[in-house]
Design a protein around this motif. Structure first.
Motif, short mmCIF file in Angstrom:
data_model
loop_
_atom_site.label_atom_id
_atom_site.label_comp_id
_atom_site.label_asym_id
_atom_site.label_seq_id
_atom_site.Cartn_x
_atom_site.Cartn_y
_atom_site.Cartn_z
N SER B 32 0.46 -1.16 0.26
CA SER B 32 -0.10 -0.01 0.11
C SER B 32 0.68 1.07 -0.05
O SER B 32 1.76 1.51 0.60
CB SER B 32 -0.81 -0.14 1.02
OG SER B 32 -0.61 0.17 2.28
N ASP B 33 0.33 2.73 -1.20
CA ASP B 33 1.52 3.80 -0.57
C ASP B 33 2.52 4.12 -0.72
O ASP B 33 2.82 3.91 -0.15
CB ASP B 33 0.80 4.58 0.43
CG ASP B 33 -1.19 4.63 1.32
OD1 ASP B 33 -1.19 4.84 0.46
OD2 ASP B 33 -1.18 4.43 2.09
N VAL B 35 5.64 5.23 -2.39
CA VAL B 35 6.09 6.20 -2.07
C VAL B 35 7.35 6.59 -2.83
O VAL B 35 7.22 7.92 -3.36
CB VAL B 35 5.78 7.11 -0.71
CG1 VAL B 35 4.59 7.93 -0.52
CG2 VAL B 35 7.11 6.18 0.07
N GLU B 56 9.09 1.29 -1.51
CA GLU B 56 9.15 2.14 0.03
C GLU B 56 7.81 2.57 -0.24
O GLU B 56 7.37 3.71 -0.79
CB GLU B 56 10.69 3.76 0.13
CG GLU B 56 11.66 3.02 -0.05
CD GLU B 56 12.11 2.63 1.27
OE1 GLU B 56 11.08 2.70 2.61
OE2 GLU B 56 13.30 3.18 1.44
N SER B 57 7.08 2.34 1.02
CA SER B 57 5.86 2.67 1.30
C SER B 57 6.06 3.41 2.12
O SER B 57 6.38 3.91 3.23
CB SER B 57 4.91 2.01 1.26
OG SER B 57 4.81 1.21 2.80
N VAL B 58 4.77 3.80 3.15
CA VAL B 58 4.50 4.63 4.10
C VAL B 58 5.80 4.17 4.81
O VAL B 58 6.17 4.16 6.63
CB VAL B 58 2.99 5.07 4.25
CG1 VAL B 58 3.36 6.47 4.99
CG2 VAL B 58 2.83 6.27 3.45
N LYS B 59 4.42 3.16 5.30
CA LYS B 59 4.98 2.47 5.91
C LYS B 59 6.11 0.85 6.54
O LYS B 59 6.61 0.94 7.68
CB LYS B 59 4.05 0.74 6.66
CG LYS B 59 2.61 2.14 7.45
CD LYS B 59 2.56 2.33 9.30
CE LYS B 59 2.69 1.24 9.88
NZ LYS B 59 2.82 1.91 10.94
N ALA B 60 6.25 0.30 5.06
CA ALA B 60 7.48 -0.53 5.34
C ALA B 60 7.48 -0.11 4.08
O ALA B 60 7.96 0.17 3.16
CB ALA B 60 6.41 -2.05 4.64
#
Lengths: 368, 122
Positions: B32-33, B35, B56-60
């Motif tokens: 998800s997300d 970035v 790279e996502s917001v969280k992971a």
């Protein structure tokens, strides 16, 4: 896994569920973390935080005991206001960070983290053995909702007709009803925005959740956005940035420890045995770091300085507001005035020291 | 035909030993997300099942893997629009084209049906 009242709704609304301290909780709903984060900053976000613990301590010795168990000074706060502070162990380490709400001179509501829901209570029961007080755990019979963002105030005012929310300052609280159901309304939060946290009877929670989430300004948010919001606001997360092995001063949280308050507090002696003061320089400090470019720090990445290991990231995220990587990291004090970088997959990415918060929009009257 | 890896990449056989690589819808949803996508350099040589790129996502953070080969093209749009990986992971959100060292390398990977079964199993 444990469930809150909201799990059925979560599942029906595209929640991506994760195990958070043994609770089956949404990390995000269908729109995703970024959209939820931005909606909270721009309008209002609604978070179910019922996995957190709630505890009421009351009775003739409640005040004295709460003062002893908690690092901040409850003598400095009026009825109707709250304080942030810590439960410490005998090593001065942070068992939990909590908010204590003074309901009366002999009655205090404690909001504790999900991870401390049982262990904090056990610690408090041990410390209070033989004292003339009651400890009522409200965690199962109540639910806790957070409504946060610039529109949170307007939304809640529309729904709560029998309480003057303008008279509830930041870190204050009051009582009112939502749809005829009693709500304990706290002007606190974990996002860097104005907003409220509502404690309601768990039986009323599904209807209140539905009502709040159906307001046009309100977006349901999961724990992912809660985490990126709190990190932008520079607020520590227990278990990441602070824990039983860290002391408040090295985490930059000495302001919530009142070394000189009457009667002292549990864990005080351990804070600095050499001087008896918690003010002496710790060997490491929790600081904010900001990265340029497409670099995102993550927890456990190493902080380096001119080729030497200088510390470790404890929380890191892509800041949706700044469009940059931001982090909280412990850095050994001897490196604090040296150039710092974060080791991202073997590359030392220069990091600028930033005093948190990165984003803070708290404007509510009498804000601290 | 597309093949899938248990590590959630898809490999589209373009003929002549070239494969287009991206991540599955399932992986994009889980991540998800996204970035940033740290794209590889064109010309980079990859050992078998080596990381092709970092997402790279917001969280992971996650890696996408490739069979052995050489990167011949990257999806430059991802530099500014990493979100394409979420919006259209198996189309416009493709990551790179790799010239395989062994044109038969895709044989060992899963068909879409087989891959979807591995996700269901979780």
């Amino acid at each position: 896994m444990r469930e809150t009242f909201c799990l059925k709704w979560d599942r029906e609304h595209g929640a991506k569920l994760v195990d958070f301290h043994g609770w089956n909780m949404p990390v995000s709903y269908a729109k995703g973390i970024l959209a939820e984060h931005e909606a909270t900053r721009a309008s209002a976000g609604l978070f179910n935080i019922s996995h957190m613990g709630r505890l009421r301590i009351s009775g003739p010795q409640a005040y004295k005991f709460c003062q002893y168990a908690f690092t901040n000074d409850l003598s400095k706060v009026n009825i109707g206001s709250a304080l942030y502070g810590f439960l410490l162990n005998d090593k001065g380490g942070i068992i939990d960070d909590v908010i204590v709400y003074k309901e009366a001179n002999d009655r205090f509501l404690w909001i504790i983290n999900a991870g401390g829901r049982e262990t904090d209570v056990e610690h408090l029961r041990r410390l209070s053995a033989g004292k003339d007080l009651r400890m009522d755990v409200l965690s199962d019979e109540t639910a806790l909702l957070a409504l946060q963002g610039p529109q949170a105030d307007a939304v809640l005012k529309r729904l709560v007709k029998d309480a003057d929310l303008d008279k509830v300052p930041y870190f204050g609280f009051g009582r009112g009803t939502v749809q005829g159901k009693a709500a304990f309304i706290m002007a606190t939060g974990y996002t860097g925005e104005d907003g409220y946290e509502l404690m309601v009877d768990v039986k009323d929670a599904p209807a209140i959740w539905e009502l709040l989430v159906s307001q046009p300004e309100v977006n349901p948010c999961g724990l992912g956005a809660r985490d990126s919001l709190r990190l932008e606001a520079g607020l520590p997360l227990h278990g990441n940035d602070i824990d039983e092995t860290t002391q408040p001063y090295e985490a930059g949280l000495g302001w919530a420890v009142k070394m000189d308050k009457e009667g002292g507090f549990f864990g005080r002696e351990a804070l600095n045995p050499s001087t008896g003061s918690g003010q002496a320089k710790p060997s490491r400090k929790l600081i904010g770091l900001t990265l340029e470019g497409q670099n995102i720090p993550r927890s456990h990445y190493k902080v380096v300085s001119e080729g030497k290991e200088a510390g470790e990231v404890t929380s890191g995220v892509f800041s949706p507001t700044l469009k940059k990587g931001i982090a909280l990291a412990y850095v050994q004090t001897e490196f604090l005035d040296k150039p710092l970088a974060i080791d991202i997959r073997g590359k030392a990415v220069p990091a600028a020291v930033t005093k948190p918060p990165w984003v803070r929009h708290v404007t509510k009257a009498k804000a601290k | 035909m597309r093949k899938f890896a248990k590590t959630h990449e898809w490999y589209e056989d373009l003929g002549g030993g070239k494969v287009k690589i991206g991540i599955s819808k399932h992986a994009a949803h889980e991540l998800s997300d996204v970035v940033f996508v740290e794209l590889p350099e064109v010309g980079k040589k990859l050992a078998d099942k080596q990381s092709l790129c970092v997402l790279e996502s917001v969280k992971a953070v996650a890696d996408a893997y490739s069979p052995a080969g050489t990167v011949v093209e990257v999806n430059a749009k991802l530099k500014d629009q990493a979100g394409l990986v979420n919006q259209d992971p198996e189309g416009a959100g493709w990551i790179a084209i790799v010239q395989l060292d062994n044109p038969k390398a895709l044989d060992e990977y899963l068909t879409e049906q087989e891959y979807l079964k591995t996700i269901e199993a979780h």
